[in-house]
Write a protein that holds these residues in place. Structure first.
Motif, PDB file in Angstrom:
ATOM      1  N   GLY A 152       0.803  -1.225   0.000  1.00  0.00           N
ATOM      2  CA  GLY A 152       0.000   0.000   0.000  1.00  0.00           C
ATOM      3  C   GLY A 152       0.831   1.269   0.000  1.00  0.00           C
ATOM      4  N   THR A 153       2.142   1.147  -0.240  1.00  0.00           N
ATOM      5  CA  THR A 153       3.025   2.319  -0.141  1.00  0.00           C
ATOM      6  C   THR A 153       3.160   3.019  -1.492  1.00  0.00           C
ATOM      7  N   PRO A 154       2.756   4.267  -1.611  1.00  0.00           N
ATOM      8  CA  PRO A 154       2.976   4.994  -2.873  1.00  0.00           C
ATOM      9  C   PRO A 154       4.419   5.487  -2.957  1.00  0.00           C
ATOM     10  N   GLU A 203      10.449   0.605  -8.396  1.00  0.00           N
ATOM     11  CA  GLU A 203      10.475   0.267  -9.828  1.00  0.00           C
ATOM     12  C   GLU A 203       9.105  -0.229 -10.292  1.00  0.00           C
ATOM     13  N   ALA A 204       8.437  -0.992  -9.415  1.00  0.00           N
ATOM     14  CA  ALA A 204       7.101  -1.497  -9.775  1.00  0.00           C
ATOM     15  C   ALA A 204       6.114  -0.339  -9.935  1.00  0.00           C
ATOM     16  N   LEU A 205       6.417   0.785  -9.289  1.00  0.00           N
ATOM     17  CA  LEU A 205       5.539   1.953  -9.409  1.00  0.00           C
ATOM     18  C   LEU A 205       5.889   2.803 -10.643  1.00  0.00           C
ATOM     19  N   ASP A 262       3.452   7.236   5.026  1.00  0.00           N
ATOM     20  CA  ASP A 262       3.202   5.799   4.998  1.00  0.00           C
ATOM     21  C   ASP A 262       4.094   5.168   6.071  1.00  0.00           C
ATOM     22  N   GLU A 263       3.463   4.529   7.041  1.00  0.00           N
ATOM     23  CA  GLU A 263       4.202   4.039   8.206  1.00  0.00           C
ATOM     24  C   GLU A 263       5.208   2.954   7.834  1.00  0.00           C
ATOM     25  N   GLU A 264       4.918   2.193   6.790  1.00  0.00           N
ATOM     26  CA  GLU A 264       5.799   1.070   6.458  1.00  0.00           C
ATOM     27  C   GLU A 264       7.161   1.568   5.953  1.00  0.00           C
ATOM     28  N   MET A 265       7.154   2.582   5.084  1.00  0.00           N
ATOM     29  CA  MET A 265       8.429   3.098   4.577  1.00  0.00           C
ATOM     30  C   MET A 265       9.188   3.820   5.695  1.00  0.00           C
TER      31      MET A 265
END
Ligand SMILES: [Fe+2]
Ligand SMILES: [Fe+2]
Length: 291
Positions: A22-24, A94-96, A167-170
């Protein structure tokens, strides 16, 4: 020729699990430019940290001190995990839609082909030359680790970044890495002092290493911004200054002052950052896999 570990805590390798689904790419939601500046950590980390690991593995048989050896083994495991975490981060960017393959090739060329066991592909046959090249690489790793430690300290204390909508994950990836850089910040310095302690070598390699990493970070920012289809123009320094004023990215002055402190004869990595703060963060961080 002594350079022993002075902290008493045991360095622990950890393997946090990350899910960037879910990270942009603009993970500081209201700040695309600061997001891309901090995204630099992803493509810039894997190749040098694999190189740290290789250099330390090459030096491991020469270590005469058991405590230092244990710290070095834990260091290698931590850096290997960082390299893996940021490889995942790079793949996600890269996927983005941002192609970083050329930048990754450049990094691999520098840290594998140029600065690896065979400098510029040249096989070192003489043992004295091999040792001198290993000491040179250890000196470069020590200088680079000074930078990673001060940047780790920054990310743990960046109020502007922590208060931004993120984004909390990044952010967790950056803080985990930053905290472990602070946790193991004395290892590379101790390693160099144990196996060389040549102050001329330490100084000259730092004079090369600091600009090298600053230039590589700049190329990464330029690449990320230029290839970002959502950013209308190329990287502008005034946008960086605005983000630095907001404490969302490290200030130039913070990084340059840290570089200069490294040349102080009384320098110690333990004067930088706080082990207690780093461990307090790491001890509450959830979702670790056994390393
Ligand atoms: Fe690292
Ligand atoms: Fe490190």
């Amino acid at each position: 020729m002594k350079g022993l570990i002075k902290q008493h805590h045991r360095i622990i390798p950890r393997r946090p699990v990350f899910d960037f689904t879910g990270t942009p790419s603009h993970w500081i939601y209201d700040d695309p430019l600061a997001s891309q500046i901090l995204n630099v950590i992803n493509p810039i980390t894997p190749a040098p940290e694999r190189w740290f690991c290789q250099t330390f593995r090459d030096a491991l048989p020469l270590i005469q001190d058991e405590q230092l050896k244990a710290a070095v083994i834990a260091f290698i495991k931590q850096e290997g995990a960082h390299s893996h975490g940021h490889t995942l981060g790079t793949r996600h960017i890269e996927a983005l839609g941002i192609d970083l393959s050329q930048y990754s090739q450049l990094m691999n060329w520098i840290f594998h082909d140029m600065l690896g066991q065979k400098p510029f592909g040249y096989e070192l046959r003489h043992s004295a030359l091999k040792l001198r090249w290993l000491q040179t690489r250890l000196a470069m790793v020590a200088a680079a680790e000074h930078l990673t430690g001060v940047l780790g300290h920054w990310v743990l204390n960046a109020d502007g970044l922590q208060q931004a909508p993120v984004d909390e994950e990044m952010l967790r990836l950056l803080q985990w890495h930053g905290a472990e850089e602070v946790e193991h910040r004395e290892v590379a310095d101790a390693m160099f002092r144990h196996l060389s302690n040549n102050m001329l070598l330490r100084t000259t390699t730092a004079v090369v290493t600091f600009p090298l990493f600053i230039i590589l970070a700049y190329i990464a920012v330029e690449t990320l911004v230029a290839k970002d289809p959502q950013l209308p123009q190329r990287f502008r320094f005034k946008d960086y200054l605005r983000a630095a004023r907001q404490d969302r990215v490290p200030r130039v002055g913070y990084v340059l002052a840290a570089c200069l402190r490294y040349f102080n004869p009384k320098y110690s990595p333990l004067h930088e950052g706080s082990t207690e703060q780093a461990l307090a963060y790491l001890n509450q961080m959830p979702a670790f896999k056994p390393a």
